[in-house]
Design a protein around this motif. Structure first.
Motif, short mmCIF file in Angstrom:
data_model
loop_
_atom_site.label_atom_id
_atom_site.label_comp_id
_atom_site.label_asym_id
_atom_site.label_seq_id
_atom_site.Cartn_x
_atom_site.Cartn_y
_atom_site.Cartn_z
N VAL A 21 5.76 80.04 42.88
CA VAL A 21 4.37 79.62 42.76
C VAL A 21 3.74 80.40 41.61
CG1 VAL A 21 4.25 79.10 45.23
CG2 VAL A 21 3.44 81.29 44.41
N THR A 22 2.59 79.93 41.14
CA THR A 22 1.87 80.62 40.08
C THR A 22 0.76 81.46 40.70
OG1 THR A 22 2.32 78.80 38.56
CG2 THR A 22 0.56 80.32 37.95
N ALA A 23 0.77 82.76 40.41
CA ALA A 23 -0.26 83.65 40.93
C ALA A 23 -1.63 83.23 40.40
CB ALA A 23 0.04 85.09 40.56
N ARG A 24 -2.60 83.18 41.28
CA ARG A 24 -3.91 82.63 40.94
C ARG A 24 -4.72 83.49 39.98
NH1 ARG A 24 -3.57 84.76 45.69
NH2 ARG A 24 -5.21 86.06 46.58
N THR A 25 -4.46 84.79 39.92
CA THR A 25 -5.24 85.63 39.00
C THR A 25 -4.46 86.00 37.74
OG1 THR A 25 -4.61 87.56 40.31
CG2 THR A 25 -6.75 86.58 40.78
N SER A 26 -3.21 86.38 37.89
CA SER A 26 -2.43 86.82 36.72
C SER A 26 -1.74 85.67 36.00
CB SER A 26 -1.37 87.84 37.15
OG SER A 26 -0.36 87.19 37.92
N GLY A 27 -1.50 84.57 36.71
CA GLY A 27 -0.76 83.45 36.11
C GLY A 27 0.75 83.67 36.09
N THR A 32 5.23 81.64 57.91
CA THR A 32 5.37 82.25 59.23
C THR A 32 4.46 83.46 59.39
OG1 THR A 32 7.22 83.56 58.43
CG2 THR A 32 7.74 81.51 59.57
N ARG A 33 4.10 84.09 58.29
CA ARG A 33 3.29 85.31 58.34
C ARG A 33 1.80 85.04 58.21
NH1 ARG A 33 6.03 90.03 58.14
NH2 ARG A 33 8.26 89.90 57.74
N GLY A 34 1.40 83.79 58.15
CA GLY A 34 -0.02 83.47 58.09
C GLY A 34 -0.56 83.37 56.67
N GLU A 35 -1.76 83.90 56.48
CA GLU A 35 -2.51 83.77 55.23
C GLU A 35 -1.97 84.73 54.17
OE1 GLU A 35 -6.07 82.18 53.22
OE2 GLU A 35 -5.14 81.62 55.10
N SER A 36 -0.77 84.42 53.67
CA SER A 36 -0.10 85.28 52.70
C SER A 36 -0.61 85.00 51.29
CB SER A 36 1.41 85.04 52.76
OG SER A 36 1.68 83.71 52.40
N GLN A 37 -0.20 85.87 50.36
CA GLN A 37 -0.60 85.67 48.97
C GLN A 37 -0.02 84.38 48.41
OE1 GLN A 37 -2.87 87.46 47.20
NE2 GLN A 37 -3.20 88.46 49.16
N TRP A 38 1.20 84.03 48.78
CA TRP A 38 1.76 82.80 48.23
C TRP A 38 0.98 81.59 48.72
CZ3 TRP A 38 3.72 78.64 50.81
CH2 TRP A 38 4.24 78.81 52.09
N VAL A 39 0.47 81.64 49.95
CA VAL A 39 -0.35 80.53 50.47
C VAL A 39 -1.62 80.39 49.63
CG1 VAL A 39 -1.77 79.80 52.44
CG2 VAL A 39 0.57 80.62 52.81
N LYS A 40 -2.29 81.50 49.37
CA LYS A 40 -3.51 81.47 48.56
C LYS A 40 -3.22 80.96 47.16
CE LYS A 40 -5.54 85.28 51.16
NZ LYS A 40 -5.96 86.69 51.13
N ASN A 41 -2.05 81.35 46.62
CA ASN A 41 -1.66 80.88 45.29
C ASN A 41 -1.39 79.39 45.26
OD1 ASN A 41 -1.93 83.44 44.18
ND2 ASN A 41 0.20 83.98 44.56
N VAL A 42 -0.74 78.86 46.30
CA VAL A 42 -0.46 77.42 46.35
C VAL A 42 -1.76 76.63 46.49
CG1 VAL A 42 0.63 75.58 47.71
CG2 VAL A 42 1.89 77.67 47.21
#
Length: 131
Positions: free
Chosen positions: A31-37, A58-68
């Protein structure tokens, strides 16, 4: 939304091994990180339900979820190659059959996550549509 932070060993060692070997049927989601790209790579287990491919956090509100959520174009690397997808988050009411299929496929290794985060709302689910 809840989040279960992975232990250091999982984040720094096991995840790299899982992505390199495909242990437990894992694939690599990029995935592409939402702040750094920059690219973020995580091991995932995908599941098909009614002909649609899904990925579950499975771990909930992870960084990859926010990025997607910020950039839904993702790449899934499998043993046969890499494919680009557009990810779409499922509403909470539509998640139970996907979560059940995911738990059946992933097995006991994910039971602890679902014990700590028992609600469907705790586990973001994304359908993957080829680009």
């Amino acid at each position: 939304m809840a989040y279960l932070k992975p232990p250091w060993f999982t984040a720094k060692v096991f995840n790299k091994i899982a992505m390199a070997t495909g242990v437990s049927g894992s694939e690599t989601l990029t995935v592409t990180a939402r702040t750094s790209g920059q690219e973020q790579k995580i091991p995932v287990i995908t599941v098909y339900v009614d002909g649609v491919r899904y990925v579950v956090s499975t771990r909930g509100e992870s960084q990859w979820v926010k990025n997607v959520r910020a950039n839904p174009v993702v790449t899934l690397e499998t043993k046969v190659g890499a494919v680009r997808f557009t990810a779409a988050e499922l509403p909470v009411a539509d998640r139970p059959p996907v979560l059940a299929a995911y738990r059946a496929k992933a097995g006991k290794t994910v039971d602890g996550y679902f014990a700590k985060l028992p609600e469907a709302a705790d586990h973001p689910v994304f359908s993957l549509d080829p680009v």
